[in-house]
Design a protein around this motif. Sequence first.
Motif, PDB file in Angstrom:
ATOM      1  N   VAL A  38       1.007  -0.886   0.307  1.00 32.95           N
ATOM      2  CA  VAL A  38      -0.304  -0.233   0.196  1.00 32.95           C
ATOM      3  C   VAL A  38       1.250   1.156   0.146  1.00 32.95           C
ATOM      4  O   VAL A  38       1.335   1.316   0.709  1.00 32.95           O
ATOM      5  CB  VAL A  38      -0.950  -0.212   1.704  1.00 32.95           C
ATOM      6  N   ASN A  39       0.680   2.750  -0.699  1.00 35.37           N
ATOM      7  CA  ASN A  39       1.586   3.514  -1.068  1.00 35.37           C
ATOM      8  C   ASN A  39       1.312   4.430   0.336  1.00 35.37           C
ATOM      9  O   ASN A  39       0.650   5.407  -1.147  1.00 35.37           O
ATOM     10  CB  ASN A  39       1.425   3.858  -2.570  1.00 35.37           C
TER      11      ASN A  39
ATOM     12  N   GLN B 236       2.050   8.418  -0.172  1.00 31.46           N
ATOM     13  CA  GLN B 236       2.612   8.763  -1.697  1.00 31.46           C
ATOM     14  C   GLN B 236       1.538   8.769  -2.821  1.00 31.46           C
ATOM     15  O   GLN B 236       1.421   8.266  -3.431  1.00 31.46           O
ATOM     16  CB  GLN B 236       3.630   7.909  -2.164  1.00 31.46           C
ATOM     17  N   LEU B 237       0.456   9.593  -2.368  1.00 35.74           N
ATOM     18  CA  LEU B 237      -1.318   8.916  -3.294  1.00 35.74           C
ATOM     19  C   LEU B 237      -1.597  10.119  -3.344  1.00 35.74           C
ATOM     20  O   LEU B 237      -1.498  11.169  -3.834  1.00 35.74           O
ATOM     21  CB  LEU B 237      -2.321   8.908  -2.118  1.00 35.74           C
ATOM     22  N   PRO B 238      -1.227   9.845  -4.645  1.00 37.71           N
ATOM     23  CA  PRO B 238      -1.279  10.935  -6.347  1.00 37.71           C
ATOM     24  C   PRO B 238      -2.608  11.863  -6.178  1.00 37.71           C
ATOM     25  O   PRO B 238      -3.216  10.981  -5.221  1.00 37.71           O
ATOM     26  CB  PRO B 238      -1.563   9.953  -7.952  1.00 37.71           C
ATOM     27  N   ARG B 239      -1.798  13.159  -5.907  1.00 37.43           N
ATOM     28  CA  ARG B 239      -3.252  13.995  -6.257  1.00 37.43           C
ATOM     29  C   ARG B 239      -4.613  13.845  -6.662  1.00 37.43           C
ATOM     30  O   ARG B 239      -5.480  13.742  -6.561  1.00 37.43           O
ATOM     31  CB  ARG B 239      -2.583  15.450  -6.229  1.00 37.43           C
TER      32      ARG B 239
ATOM     33  N   ASN C  82      -4.720   4.752  -0.372  1.00 41.94           N
ATOM     34  CA  ASN C  82      -4.583   4.515  -1.729  1.00 41.94           C
ATOM     35  C   ASN C  82      -4.709   2.686  -0.991  1.00 41.94           C
ATOM     36  O   ASN C  82      -3.471   2.166  -1.568  1.00 41.94           O
ATOM     37  CB  ASN C  82      -4.225   4.464  -3.487  1.00 41.94           C
ATOM     38  N   ILE C  83      -5.891   1.691  -1.744  1.00 46.12           N
ATOM     39  CA  ILE C  83      -5.381   0.755  -1.673  1.00 46.12           C
ATOM     40  C   ILE C  83      -6.332  -0.461  -2.970  1.00 46.12           C
ATOM     41  O   ILE C  83      -7.089   0.040  -2.840  1.00 46.12           O
ATOM     42  CB  ILE C  83      -6.669   0.140  -0.060  1.00 46.12           C
TER      43      ILE C  83
ATOM     44  N   MET D 236      -8.463   1.521  -5.194  1.00 48.96           N
ATOM     45  CA  MET D 236      -9.217   2.174  -4.777  1.00 48.96           C
ATOM     46  C   MET D 236      -8.545   3.297  -3.659  1.00 48.96           C
ATOM     47  O   MET D 236      -8.265   3.221  -2.625  1.00 48.96           O
ATOM     48  CB  MET D 236     -10.040   1.148  -4.028  1.00 48.96           C
ATOM     49  N   SER D 237      -9.576   3.971  -3.412  1.00 55.90           N
ATOM     50  CA  SER D 237      -8.899   5.343  -2.852  1.00 55.90           C
ATOM     51  C   SER D 237     -10.311   5.389  -1.762  1.00 55.90           C
ATOM     52  O   SER D 237     -11.032   5.563  -2.053  1.00 55.90           O
ATOM     53  CB  SER D 237      -8.571   6.915  -3.387  1.00 55.90           C
ATOM     54  N   TYR D 238      -9.465   5.734   0.189  1.00 58.23           N
ATOM     55  CA  TYR D 238     -10.878   5.774   0.950  1.00 58.23           C
ATOM     56  C   TYR D 238     -10.345   7.110   1.872  1.00 58.23           C
ATOM     57  O   TYR D 238      -9.015   7.329   1.712  1.00 58.23           O
ATOM     58  CB  TYR D 238     -11.205   4.706   1.233  1.00 58.23           C
TER      59      TYR D 238
END
Length: 572
Positions: free
Chosen positions: A47-48, A51-54, A375-376, A379-381
Motif C-alpha cells: 500500500v502506497n 504517497q497518494l497521487p493527488r 490508496n488501497i 481504490m481510494s478512501y
Amino acid sequence: MAQSFLTSLLYFCTLMVTNGLKNFQSGINSNSLHALKQSLYQREHSVNYGQLPRSICPVNLDLNVSWEGINATHPDIAPLIQEIDMYFTKELVEEQWPGAIATIVFNNQQIWTKGYGKRNFSDPKSGPPTGESLFRIASNTKVFTDILLYKLEEMGIVSLDDPLLKYMPKFSLVGGDTNVTLRQLASHTAGIPRDSPYPCDIYSPCNESEILDLLSLERFIWQPSSRFHYSNLGFALLGRALEHAANNYFKEQAKFKGLHARPERSYEELLHDLVLEPMGMGATFNPIGSDMGRLCVGGNDDNTAVPFNQTTWASPAGGLLASANDMAKLTMNTLLTSMHPALTAESVRASLLSAISLEDGIEAIGNPWEMEHYNISGMSYWMKGKGGALPGFRSSVMMIPTLKIGVFICVFKSSVPEPSVYTQPTMATLAPAVHKILSSRQPDAQARLPKKAQSLLGTYYLNVTVKEQDSVLLVDFLGGTFRLESQDDAFEKAKSLNLIQTTPLGERYYLYPTRVSYYPPPQLQCLYANGGSQDEFMYFIFEEGEKMAVGLRFMGSQLMRISNSTDSNENT
C-alpha cells in the motif's frame, strides 16, 4: 516504510514514554513468511501510504444495499480474517506481546473479536483477554470527550464557539490571544502546549487552580486557528470546561424552577451519565469491585508489568479504560450515524468532518478524528481514526465510513513496531474484499436513472442538453457535464416538499428535484471535499397535465425547453 505525519507523531510520542522500539524491518523477514505469501505484512507494504497521487478521488458507493451475509463466515471474508488471526498469533511470539485484543466491525455487526496472550501476563493462570476485558485506551478517550461536547451542545448548554474563558476565567497563556474556543480545543487548533506544565501530568495530584497558575507562565506555541498542534492539555481543559458549563447550567435550572440543586458532577460522572451509559458501555475511569477482575495488565518493553495508577485532572485527555466490545459499539454507532444512542445524526456527521487540513493535502484533523486519504489496491478512501499510547498499552481505532468497516486493536505493551497498531494493514487486507462485495450489490445503471428520465430528455435554452448515455442520464450545462441521479418518489412528494408553485395567472407547476454531480468528478477538487462529491439539485419544471418537462432551474438560472429531441438543430 513510509509513515504519515499523524502516525509518525504517535510513534514519536510513544518513544518519549517507553524504552524504545525494535526496528520494524528486523521484526519480520520474507523467509519467516514463505507460507503466508499474501500475509498482512506484505499487504501493508504494497500500500502506497503517504504517497497518494493527488488525482485519485475517494470512492463513493451507494450504501443502501443489503448487508445480509457480510460477516466472518462470508467466503470472501473468512480467509482474510484467518490470515489476520495467523499474523497476530505470530506477532505475539516474535514481538513478545504480553497480550492483545482485536475486533472488527462491519455495518452494525461486531463480526470478529479475539484475545491473544494473557489478560494479566504476571499471573501464570491468567487466560487471554476477552471482549469485556478492560484496558487503557489512552488518547482514544479524546473521542468520548468530544462526544460529550456535542451532547452538551445539543442540550443547549454550550456552543462549540464558546470561549474557554467563559467556563475557566483564570485561563491564560503568554504571547497570544487567550480567547480560545471549545472548537479549537477539540480540533487541536488552539495553539497551546502539548502537555500540562511541569510537574503536573495525567497521574499527578495537581488540581485545576495549580495547573492554571503554572500555565499562566507558559507561552502559546502558535496563534489559535493558525495550524494544527496536538495537545493533551487542550483536551484536559476542554473536559473540565464542560464540567463547569454543565454544573453551572443545572444549578441555574434548579434555581429557576425553585428546586434544590443536585450535587455537582465531575467530568467523569457526566461522561458516564450522558455518553457511556446511553451507549451501553462498561468503560470507566475508576475500576472498582467486579471491574478489577476485568482489568488487563500491560507491560514495559523490558517485560516488567506496568502498575495501575489512577489518572487525575487530565483524565479527559486519556484516562478512560474500555473494552473491545465498548470500542466496537463506538465504531458501529459512528458508522451508522442515525443509530447513535447519545447524539443526533447531525452531530455524528459533524464530528466526522475535517476542521483543518494538513499541508500534504491527504491528511486532516476533525473533532477529534484524525483522517488520512489512502490508496488501497487502486481504490481510494478516507480513513478516519484515533490512536492512543500510555505505558503498557498501545491502541488504535480506524474506520472507512464509505465501506462501513471499523477495526480496533490494543496491544498490552508500551511500544509496538507498527505505528498504526496494525489497523492500517488490517484495513488494507479487508477493504478490497468488502468493496468487491458491495460493488456487486450496487443497483445497475438503469436502476439509478431518475424515474421520469424520458420526460427530462431534450434541449433547453442556451444549448443545455439532457441526454442518456450508456444508461446514465447526463446534462451538458454551459461547458460542464453533470450526472443526474434519481430522487426516490420526489415528483410524487412534491406537495410535501412545498415544490408546487402558482403563477400570477393561476397556472400551477411542479418542481421535480434531481441530484446532480460532476461527471466525471473533477480529480483535484474532490480531494478536499468530504466524501468526494460536489452535489447540487437541478429542478425540472412540469406544468399541470404535461408529461414532458417544460424547463429546468439550475445554478440561479431558469431555462425553458426548446426541443424534445437531443439531436435536434432547433437550439438557437
